[in-house]
Design an enzyme around this catalytic site. Structure first.
Site, mmCIF file in Angstrom:
data_model
loop_
_atom_site.group_PDB
_atom_site.id
_atom_site.type_symbol
_atom_site.label_atom_id
_atom_site.label_comp_id
_atom_site.label_asym_id
_atom_site.label_seq_id
_atom_site.Cartn_x
_atom_site.Cartn_y
_atom_site.Cartn_z
ATOM 1 N N TYR A 190 20.254 66.117 71.447
ATOM 2 C CA TYR A 190 21.145 66.926 72.305
ATOM 3 C C TYR A 190 22.117 67.750 71.454
ATOM 4 C CZ TYR A 190 24.395 67.996 76.148
ATOM 5 O OH TYR A 190 25.198 68.638 77.075
ATOM 6 N N VAL A 227 12.160 75.685 82.801
ATOM 7 C CA VAL A 227 12.597 76.751 81.884
ATOM 8 C C VAL A 227 11.963 76.650 80.502
ATOM 9 C CG1 VAL A 227 14.824 77.129 83.037
ATOM 10 C CG2 VAL A 227 14.671 75.492 81.131
HETATM 11 P P1 NAD Z 1 22.802 67.997 85.850
HETATM 12 O O1 NAD Z 1 21.858 66.957 85.412
HETATM 13 O O2 NAD Z 1 23.399 67.912 87.211
HETATM 14 O O3 NAD Z 1 22.173 69.457 85.728
HETATM 15 C C1 NAD Z 1 21.137 69.814 84.872
HETATM 16 C C2 NAD Z 1 20.179 70.630 85.667
HETATM 17 O O4 NAD Z 1 19.146 71.128 84.817
HETATM 18 C C3 NAD Z 1 19.512 69.807 86.784
HETATM 19 O O5 NAD Z 1 19.582 70.525 88.001
HETATM 20 C C4 NAD Z 1 18.079 69.680 86.305
HETATM 21 O O6 NAD Z 1 17.151 69.613 87.351
HETATM 22 C C5 NAD Z 1 17.934 70.966 85.525
HETATM 23 N N1 NAD Z 1 16.812 70.919 84.602
HETATM 24 C C6 NAD Z 1 16.494 69.928 83.709
HETATM 25 N N2 NAD Z 1 15.362 70.237 83.066
HETATM 26 C C7 NAD Z 1 14.960 71.439 83.555
HETATM 27 C C8 NAD Z 1 13.877 72.295 83.289
HETATM 28 N N3 NAD Z 1 12.940 71.959 82.376
HETATM 29 N N4 NAD Z 1 13.771 73.480 83.954
HETATM 30 C C9 NAD Z 1 14.703 73.831 84.887
HETATM 31 N N5 NAD Z 1 15.765 73.051 85.180
HETATM 32 C C10 NAD Z 1 15.880 71.881 84.526
HETATM 33 O O7 NAD Z 1 23.946 68.024 84.733
HETATM 34 P P2 NAD Z 1 25.064 69.141 84.437
HETATM 35 O O8 NAD Z 1 26.185 68.412 83.841
HETATM 36 O O9 NAD Z 1 25.301 69.992 85.624
HETATM 37 O O10 NAD Z 1 24.375 69.967 83.265
HETATM 38 C C11 NAD Z 1 24.295 71.391 83.284
HETATM 39 C C12 NAD Z 1 24.449 71.930 81.864
HETATM 40 O O11 NAD Z 1 25.766 71.641 81.399
HETATM 41 C C13 NAD Z 1 23.493 71.298 80.833
HETATM 42 O O12 NAD Z 1 23.027 72.320 79.957
HETATM 43 C C14 NAD Z 1 24.372 70.325 80.091
HETATM 44 O O13 NAD Z 1 23.929 70.099 78.777
HETATM 45 C C15 NAD Z 1 25.695 71.081 80.126
HETATM 46 N N6 NAD Z 1 26.861 70.225 79.882
HETATM 47 C C16 NAD Z 1 27.274 69.303 80.789
HETATM 48 C C17 NAD Z 1 28.390 68.527 80.519
HETATM 49 C C18 NAD Z 1 28.922 67.506 81.487
HETATM 50 O O14 NAD Z 1 29.864 66.796 81.130
HETATM 51 N N7 NAD Z 1 28.415 67.370 82.675
HETATM 52 C C19 NAD Z 1 29.076 68.692 79.321
HETATM 53 C C20 NAD Z 1 28.625 69.633 78.409
HETATM 54 C C21 NAD Z 1 27.518 70.403 78.703
#
Ligand code: NAD
Length: 270
Positions: free
Chosen positions: A168, A69
């Site tokens: 972040y 992305v």
């Molecule tokens: P995750 O690591 O399972 O998911 C992140 C996804 O983004 C992965 O599938 C990864 O392959 C993809 N990704 C990374 N770089 C990429 C790129 N350059 N192009 C396309 N895809 C890419 O973790 P998650 O917790 O499911 O995270 C999803 C979102 O939720 C993120 O934006 C994260 O910051 C946010 N978030 C998560 C939490 C938590 O506690 N898990 C809390 C707050 C925010």
């Protein structure tokens, strides 16, 4: 007026970073609600295809499309594939994100740029592509009251400062004002743009925070509701924000965090 509904039949959703964690659960949730789903993955093609299969098993349709992305050309291709497969796009869930943590004095420029590039610039590129498609297509009031809906995946760290994770936290603070500015810019074109700010959700990104009983106990001290969040908690919020049930909501951040932003450390202190 048609009855507001959570049913997303007839709509097409693009979910970025959907091969794991929150994105995978959101893609499945949108599919269960009836949307056709474009499952974006970065490098995990098998994971992306498995999520697309799960959407099809839930009775809707899906394709998996690879693409980083933070790469403008890959984002253009993602939306071109979505249009080729399903004609248009009604919903974007800008979810892809990552962490590259380090004490600030040791953080490399590469790790700063990587996190800003994916979490902030990547969300902008996807929002821009979605907005262009919404404007080109125009309203379809029999499909949805809004011409287009975007949900940005932010974090409680758009509000809570986070030592050791400055790249972040800066990216998510940026997402907050990007989302609000875009919402202000496009509300009159009937494009609704909101964020979800998850607290701690059980996914690969934060595994070390929950995968031992000691780590989990420490984490739960930060969560008044007394449990870690599950990806489905975020999927339910995303389906609502994508649906006509939230038609009067734009420019909002929905905190889905079990009360983490209630600062429980102050309950008997301060
Ligand atoms: P995750 O690591 O399972 O998911 C992140 C996804 O983004 C992965 O599938 C990864 O392959 C993809 N990704 C990374 N770089 C990429 C790129 N350059 N192009 C396309 N895809 C890419 O973790 P998650 O917790 O499911 O995270 C999803 C979102 O939720 C993120 O934006 C994260 O910051 C946010 N978030 C998560 C939490 C938590 O506690 N898990 C809390 C707050 C925010």
């Amino acid at each position: 007026m048609t009855k507001p509904t959570l049913d997303l039949s007839g709509q097409v959703a693009v979910v970025t970073g959907a091969s794991s964690g929150i994105g995978a659960a959101v893609a499945k949730g949108l599919g269960v609600a009836g949307a056709r789903v474009v499952v974006n993955f970065n490098s995990d093609r098998d994971g992306g295809e498995a999520v697309a299969d799960a959407v099809r098993q839930a009775g809707s349709d899906a394709i998996a499309v690879g693409g980083d992305v933070s790469d403008e050309g890959k984002v253009e291709n993602l939306f071109a594939e979505a249009k080729r497969a399903f004609g248009t796009v009604h919903i974007l869930i800008a979810n892809a994100g990552l962490q590259k943590d380090a004490p600030a004095e040791a953080m490399t420029l590469a790790d700063w740029n990587k996190v800003i590039g994916v979490n902030l610039t990547g969300q902008f590129l996807c929002c821009r592509a979605a907005i262009r498609e919404f404007l080109d297509r125009g309203p379809q009031p029999d499909v949805s009251r809004a011409t287009g809906k975007i949900v940005c995946m932010s974090s409680v760290h758009e509000r809570i400062m986070w030592a050791g994770h400055v790249n972040y936290a800066a990216s998510k603070g940026g997402v907050m004002l990007m989302m609000q500015s875009l919402a202000q810019e496009f509300a009159d074109r009937k494009i609704r743009i909101n964020s979800i700010a998850p607290g701690d959700i059980r996914t690969p990104i934060n595994k070390e925070a929950w995968d031992t009983p000691e780590a989990l106990a420490k984490l739960l001290r930060l969560i008044p509701y007394g449990r870690i969040g599950e990806p489905e908690d975020i999927a339910n919020a995303a389906v609502w924000l994508a649906s006509d049930h939230s038609d009067y909501v734009t420019g909002a951040t929905l905190f889905v965090d079990g009360g983490m932003t209630l600062y429980p450390g102050f309950r008997d202190n301060g």
